[in-house]
Design a protein around this motif. Structure first.
Motif, PDB file in Angstrom:
ATOM      1  N   ASN A   1       0.821  -1.203   0.000  1.00 59.39           N
ATOM      2  CA  ASN A   1       0.000   0.000   0.000  1.00 59.39           C
ATOM      3  C   ASN A   1       0.854   1.251   0.000  1.00 59.39           C
ATOM      4  O   ASN A   1       1.980   1.216   0.472  1.00 59.39           O
ATOM      5  CB  ASN A   1      -0.861   0.034   1.270  1.00 59.39           C
ATOM      6  N   ILE A   2       0.279   2.325  -0.516  1.00 62.99           N
ATOM      7  CA  ILE A   2       0.942   3.623  -0.418  1.00 62.99           C
ATOM      8  C   ILE A   2      -0.031   4.568   0.292  1.00 62.99           C
ATOM      9  O   ILE A   2      -1.198   4.654  -0.096  1.00 62.99           O
ATOM     10  CB  ILE A   2       1.284   4.162  -1.817  1.00 62.99           C
ATOM     11  N   HIS A   3       0.460   5.209   1.366  1.00 64.47           N
ATOM     12  CA  HIS A   3      -0.417   6.112   2.126  1.00 64.47           C
ATOM     13  C   HIS A   3       0.115   7.538   2.043  1.00 64.47           C
ATOM     14  O   HIS A   3       1.300   7.763   2.267  1.00 64.47           O
ATOM     15  CB  HIS A   3      -0.450   5.710   3.611  1.00 64.47           C
ATOM     16  N   LEU A   4      -0.750   8.486   1.728  1.00 62.85           N
ATOM     17  CA  LEU A   4      -0.354   9.888   1.835  1.00 62.85           C
ATOM     18  C   LEU A   4      -0.291  10.235   3.319  1.00 62.85           C
ATOM     19  O   LEU A   4      -0.839   9.530   4.169  1.00 62.85           O
ATOM     20  CB  LEU A   4      -1.354  10.781   1.094  1.00 62.85           C
ATOM     21  N   GLN A   5       0.366  11.365   3.624  1.00 63.04           N
ATOM     22  CA  GLN A   5       0.622  11.725   5.034  1.00 63.04           C
ATOM     23  C   GLN A   5      -0.642  11.684   5.900  1.00 63.04           C
ATOM     24  O   GLN A   5      -0.662  11.068   6.963  1.00 63.04           O
ATOM     25  CB  GLN A   5       1.254  13.115   5.075  1.00 63.04           C
ATOM     26  N   GLN A   6      -1.719  12.305   5.403  1.00 64.33           N
ATOM     27  CA  GLN A   6      -2.959  12.360   6.185  1.00 64.33           C
ATOM     28  C   GLN A   6      -3.499  10.966   6.502  1.00 64.33           C
ATOM     29  O   GLN A   6      -3.840  10.652   7.632  1.00 64.33           O
ATOM     30  CB  GLN A   6      -4.050  13.154   5.438  1.00 64.33           C
ATOM     31  N   GLU A   7      -3.565  10.130   5.448  1.00 62.18           N
ATOM     32  CA  GLU A   7      -4.084   8.769   5.654  1.00 62.18           C
ATOM     33  C   GLU A   7      -3.220   8.037   6.673  1.00 62.18           C
ATOM     34  O   GLU A   7      -3.716   7.304   7.521  1.00 62.18           O
ATOM     35  CB  GLU A   7      -4.030   7.959   4.357  1.00 62.18           C
ATOM     36  N   PHE A   8      -1.917   8.240   6.575  1.00 61.22           N
ATOM     37  CA  PHE A   8      -0.997   7.521   7.454  1.00 61.22           C
ATOM     38  C   PHE A   8      -1.228   7.906   8.920  1.00 61.22           C
ATOM     39  O   PHE A   8      -1.265   7.058   9.805  1.00 61.22           O
ATOM     40  CB  PHE A   8       0.455   7.781   7.050  1.00 61.22           C
ATOM     41  N   LEU A   9      -1.431   9.210   9.145  1.00 64.86           N
ATOM     42  CA  LEU A   9      -1.661   9.673  10.517  1.00 64.86           C
ATOM     43  C   LEU A   9      -2.942   9.058  11.074  1.00 64.86           C
ATOM     44  O   LEU A   9      -3.018   8.674  12.242  1.00 64.86           O
ATOM     45  CB  LEU A   9      -1.736  11.197  10.558  1.00 64.86           C
ATOM     46  N   GLN A  10      -3.961   8.940  10.224  1.00 65.82           N
ATOM     47  CA  GLN A  10      -5.229   8.348  10.676  1.00 65.82           C
ATOM     48  C   GLN A  10      -5.075   6.857  10.989  1.00 65.82           C
ATOM     49  O   GLN A  10      -5.778   6.324  11.839  1.00 65.82           O
ATOM     50  CB  GLN A  10      -6.316   8.544   9.604  1.00 65.82           C
ATOM     51  N   LEU A  11      -4.157   6.191  10.300  1.00 60.92           N
ATOM     52  CA  LEU A  11      -3.957   4.751  10.535  1.00 60.92           C
ATOM     53  C   LEU A  11      -3.371   4.466  11.915  1.00 60.92           C
ATOM     54  O   LEU A  11      -3.502   3.369  12.445  1.00 60.92           O
ATOM     55  CB  LEU A  11      -2.986   4.167   9.498  1.00 60.92           C
TER      56      LEU A  11
ATOM     57  N   PRO B   1       6.062  13.051   3.309  1.00 61.58           N
ATOM     58  CA  PRO B   1       4.918  13.301   2.414  1.00 61.58           C
ATOM     59  C   PRO B   1       4.150  12.026   2.082  1.00 61.58           C
ATOM     60  O   PRO B   1       2.949  12.043   1.869  1.00 61.58           O
ATOM     61  CB  PRO B   1       5.557  13.853   1.139  1.00 61.58           C
ATOM     62  N   VAL B   2       4.858  10.891   2.018  1.00 61.01           N
ATOM     63  CA  VAL B   2       4.197   9.667   1.576  1.00 61.01           C
ATOM     64  C   VAL B   2       4.831   8.474   2.287  1.00 61.01           C
ATOM     65  O   VAL B   2       6.000   8.516   2.671  1.00 61.01           O
ATOM     66  CB  VAL B   2       4.279   9.543   0.024  1.00 61.01           C
TER      67      VAL B   2
ATOM     68  N   ILE C   1       6.829  -0.361   7.354  1.00 60.83           N
ATOM     69  CA  ILE C   1       6.380   0.879   6.710  1.00 60.83           C
ATOM     70  C   ILE C   1       7.520   1.892   6.760  1.00 60.83           C
ATOM     71  O   ILE C   1       8.136   2.095   7.809  1.00 60.83           O
ATOM     72  CB  ILE C   1       5.147   1.478   7.435  1.00 60.83           C
ATOM     73  N   TYR C   2       7.829   2.505   5.632  1.00 66.51           N
ATOM     74  CA  TYR C   2       8.850   3.558   5.585  1.00 66.51           C
ATOM     75  C   TYR C   2       8.238   4.828   4.991  1.00 66.51           C
ATOM     76  O   TYR C   2       7.500   4.765   4.001  1.00 66.51           O
ATOM     77  CB  TYR C   2      10.023   3.145   4.684  1.00 66.51           C
ATOM     78  N   GLY C   3       8.566   5.968   5.616  1.00 66.05           N
ATOM     79  CA  GLY C   3       8.185   7.247   5.020  1.00 66.05           C
ATOM     80  C   GLY C   3       9.252   7.668   4.023  1.00 66.05           C
ATOM     81  O   GLY C   3      10.408   7.291   4.146  1.00 66.05           O
ATOM     82  N   CYS C   4       8.862   8.475   3.017  1.00 65.92           N
ATOM     83  CA  CYS C   4       9.857   8.947   2.054  1.00 65.92           C
ATOM     84  C   CYS C   4       9.321  10.181   1.341  1.00 65.92           C
ATOM     85  O   CYS C   4       8.165  10.574   1.513  1.00 65.92           O
ATOM     86  CB  CYS C   4      10.192   7.853   1.049  1.00 65.92           C
ATOM     87  N   ASP C   5      10.189  10.793   0.523  1.00 67.88           N
ATOM     88  CA  ASP C   5       9.766  11.960  -0.258  1.00 67.88           C
ATOM     89  C   ASP C   5       9.009  11.550  -1.519  1.00 67.88           C
ATOM     90  O   ASP C   5       8.072  12.196  -1.936  1.00 67.88           O
ATOM     91  CB  ASP C   5      10.976  12.813  -0.627  1.00 67.88           C
ATOM     92  N   PHE C   6       9.461  10.484  -2.152  1.00 67.09           N
ATOM     93  CA  PHE C   6       8.697   9.940  -3.273  1.00 67.09           C
ATOM     94  C   PHE C   6       9.176   8.527  -3.579  1.00 67.09           C
ATOM     95  O   PHE C   6      10.146   8.034  -3.000  1.00 67.09           O
ATOM     96  CB  PHE C   6       8.759  10.828  -4.524  1.00 67.09           C
ATOM     97  N   ILE C   7       8.466   7.872  -4.490  1.00 66.98           N
ATOM     98  CA  ILE C   7       8.698   6.466  -4.796  1.00 66.98           C
ATOM     99  C   ILE C   7       9.047   6.358  -6.269  1.00 66.98           C
ATOM    100  O   ILE C   7       8.384   6.960  -7.115  1.00 66.98           O
ATOM    101  CB  ILE C   7       7.414   5.649  -4.522  1.00 66.98           C
ATOM    102  N   VAL C   8      10.087   5.604  -6.582  1.00 64.10           N
ATOM    103  CA  VAL C   8      10.421   5.350  -7.978  1.00 64.10           C
ATOM    104  C   VAL C   8       9.946   3.952  -8.331  1.00 64.10           C
ATOM    105  O   VAL C   8      10.342   2.973  -7.709  1.00 64.10           O
ATOM    106  CB  VAL C   8      11.940   5.438  -8.220  1.00 64.10           C
ATOM    107  N   SER C   9       9.080   3.874  -9.333  1.00 67.47           N
ATOM    108  CA  SER C   9       8.572   2.587  -9.786  1.00 67.47           C
ATOM    109  C   SER C   9       9.392   2.172 -10.996  1.00 67.47           C
ATOM    110  O   SER C   9       9.257   2.732 -12.073  1.00 67.47           O
ATOM    111  CB  SER C   9       7.098   2.751 -10.153  1.00 67.47           C
ATOM    112  N   ALA C  10      10.283   1.201 -10.786  1.00 67.82           N
ATOM    113  CA  ALA C  10      11.130   0.716 -11.892  1.00 67.82           C
ATOM    114  C   ALA C  10      10.834  -0.766 -12.068  1.00 67.82           C
ATOM    115  O   ALA C  10      11.718  -1.608 -12.010  1.00 67.82           O
ATOM    116  CB  ALA C  10      12.597   0.961 -11.575  1.00 67.82           C
ATOM    117  N   THR C  11       9.543  -1.063 -12.261  1.00 73.07           N
ATOM    118  CA  THR C  11       9.088  -2.455 -12.211  1.00 73.07           C
ATOM    119  C   THR C  11       8.784  -3.010 -13.596  1.00 73.07           C
ATOM    120  O   THR C  11       7.843  -3.771 -13.772  1.00 73.07           O
ATOM    121  CB  THR C  11       7.831  -2.561 -11.335  1.00 73.07           C
ATOM    122  N   GLY C  12       9.564  -2.587 -14.589  1.00 71.49           N
ATOM    123  CA  GLY C  12       9.371  -3.175 -15.911  1.00 71.49           C
ATOM    124  C   GLY C  12       8.378  -2.410 -16.761  1.00 71.49           C
ATOM    125  O   GLY C  12       7.913  -1.333 -16.383  1.00 71.49           O
ATOM    126  N   VAL C  13       8.071  -2.971 -17.917  1.00 71.47           N
ATOM    127  CA  VAL C  13       7.267  -2.240 -18.898  1.00 71.47           C
ATOM    128  C   VAL C  13       6.109  -3.090 -19.421  1.00 71.47           C
ATOM    129  O   VAL C  13       6.121  -4.308 -19.314  1.00 71.47           O
ATOM    130  CB  VAL C  13       8.144  -1.805 -20.096  1.00 71.47           C
TER     131      VAL C  13
END
Length: 500
Positions: free
Chosen positions: A265-275, A297-298, A307-319
């Motif tokens: 799952n990916i949670h934005l900051q608000q959703e994460f705080l509610q969890l 932020p995410v 669960i890890y927080g980060c600035d953004f996620i790089v999706s390099a999962t193929g094409v």
């Protein structure tokens, strides 16, 4: 060109896609049919050209990939007409293509080379960036400049290079396999490479010979959304050169690898705080799992429960093959991987429609030591061969399968090491019916061969081993090597003398 009510423009040959496969196909057709117009349709104002091509051995080739304005291509080949527009629809029964700007083009033979697009883990999330082409690499660079921690998901070539190149930013690397680089390597090769990931001192990369053209006016002010719908051409083998891949932190390299997991799952900051769940700090030692006090932020929730927080996620999962614009109203046979099925003449299931490169799925009976992989080298080979097949069919000549499909062969660079992979280098499709032989000198070279019934069927060569031609010959001629046993890889025996 024809607008509504005007006659549609005609070209004996039309090619869709300005990447390596499409450009190679158009160039070959333009050379073979100098008096015919070749229509090349591309959604991007820049095309990908092969430069500095070098045939290294019978099946291995090296080349650079350069972005060039399409006008350069038209100057070199006056009979190539570049149409800068995406394709809206293919009407294969009428031999007609409709472009996004509403114009129509009639062809006799068509080759679809529209490539593939990144398989994003979550579509439409502004914090998920897919990296596949030069535009997305630039978006990535903009975001990295402000980043303190990112999560990289995926285990292919792009993920591998990215993690190696990033400095000054914490990297959590989530891979679904046990070892890194699983597309190209086994666990042994990964172990050989890992010290390079954590080394503080970096060799300066060899000067890179590619120029870049950026598209004017496309600089975005905001954090760019994951532009998976906007298609650029795929990245070159040294795409990260000249990009300033540095985050905000002062250290050079911090990578933590989470293996055998995927993103749940990916949670934005608000959703994460509610969890009201706990996220983790960057692990310093394996046992250290402290809760993180920083607000990110995410947040990325992995299938292993972390669960890890980060600035953004790089999706390099193929094409995923970019077939969507062509399927509507056309009865294409499609492969399991989503590509357009092609036979041994690169023909799709529709008359006069060919396909090459990432968009197609090789549906012929392959040589025992060749397999399809969506790579630069195969895009170039398929584009060139598709043009030869289109020419042969037009002239009513017969044509043999190109030799490049006899043996899978690819040369690249990872972590500044030369890497050559040949044949079934990861024992693809061999089940348990094979054995491996290894030779490894730490920090210098890694040699692995895959043997079946005393014959060599694949190899991985990392470092300057000078064994690629010898091994290529051994795989191609399937000589019985059982007599040599372990001596096959003995560095004191000059194996080339045996098998030249």
């Amino acid at each position: 060109m024809a607008g509504p009510g005007e006659a549609a423009a005609r070209g004996r040959f039309a090619v869709v896609g300005g990447g390596i496969a499409g450009v190679t196909c158009a160039e070959k057709l333009a050379t073979d049919f100098p008096s015919e117009d070749i229509l090349l349709m591309t959604a991007s104002p820049v095309i990908k050209a092969v430069t500095n091509f070098k045939q290294v051995s019978k099946t291995l080739e090296e080349f650079d990939v350069e972005e060039q304005p399409s006008s350069l291509l038209e100057t070199r080949y006056p009979n190539i007409k570049v149409i800068q527009s995406g394709v809206k629809q293919l009407k294969s029964d009428e031999h007609k293509i409709v472009t996004e700007d509403g114009k129509e083009y009639i062809y006799e033979k068509l080759c679809l080379c529209a490539g593939a697009k990144p398989k994003l883990i979550f579509e439409g999330n502004p914090y998920v960036l897919g990296i596949r082409d030069t535009d997305s690499a630039q978006a990535f660079q903009k975001n990295l400049a402000q980043a303190e921690r990112i999560v990289v998901v995926g285990n292919g070539g792009i993920a591998l290079e990215l993690v190696y190149e990033i400095q000054g930013c914490e990297v959590i690397w989530a891979i679904k396999d046990k070892a890194i680089g699983n597309t190209f390597f086994d666990a042994g090769a990964a172990e050989f490479l890992i010290p390079k990931l954590t080394a503080e001192k970096r060799e300066s990369p060899i000067e890179c010979k590619r120029t870049r053209y950026t598209v004017e006016g496309s600089q975005e002010k905001e954090r760019p959304a994951a532009a998976s719908d906007k298609l650029g051409s795929a990245l070159g083998p040294d795409w990260h050169e000249g990009l300033h891949l540095k985050g905000t932190k002062e250290f050079s390299h911090k990578v933590h690898i989470e293996t055998l997991c995927e993103v749940k799952n990916i949670h934005l900051q608000q959703e994460f705080l509610q969890l009201q769940r706990t996220s983790l700090t960057f692990p310093k030692e394996e046992k250290n799992v402290e809760p993180d006090q920083v607000l990110w932020p995410v947040y990325v929730e992995l299938t292993n429960g972390k669960i890890y927080g980060c600035d953004f996620i790089v999706s390099a999962t193929g094409v995923v093959p970019n077939v969507k614009p062509f399927l509507d109203g056309n009865n294409f046979a499609v492969g399991e991987d989503g590509g357009l099925k092609v036979d041994e003449h690169m023909c799709t299931s529709l008359p006069d429609v060919y396909a090459a490169g990432d968009i197609c799925t090789a549906a012929w009976e392959p040589s025992p030591v060749w397999h399809q992989m969506r790579l630069w080298t195969q895009a170039r080979q398929m584009g060139w061969y598709a043009a030869k097949c289109m020419a042969a069919d037009t002239l009513g000549e017969s044509i043999d399968m190109d030799f490049c499909f006899e043996l899978f062969a690819h040369v690249t660079k990872f972590f500044n090491y030369k890497v050559v992979v040949l044949g079934k280098y990861n024992a693809q499709g061999l089940g348990s019916d094979h054995e491996l032989m290894l030779r490894c000198t730490k920090g210098q070279e890694y040699v692995k061969v895959v043997m079946q019934n005393g014959r060599m069927v694949g190899a991985v060569l990392i470092g300057e081993t000078d064994l690629e031609e010898t091994f290529e010959n051994l795989i191609l001629n399937q000589m019985d090597l059982s007599a040599y046993g372990e001596d096959l890889l003995n560095p004191d025996i000059d194996i080339e003398d045996y098998f030249d």
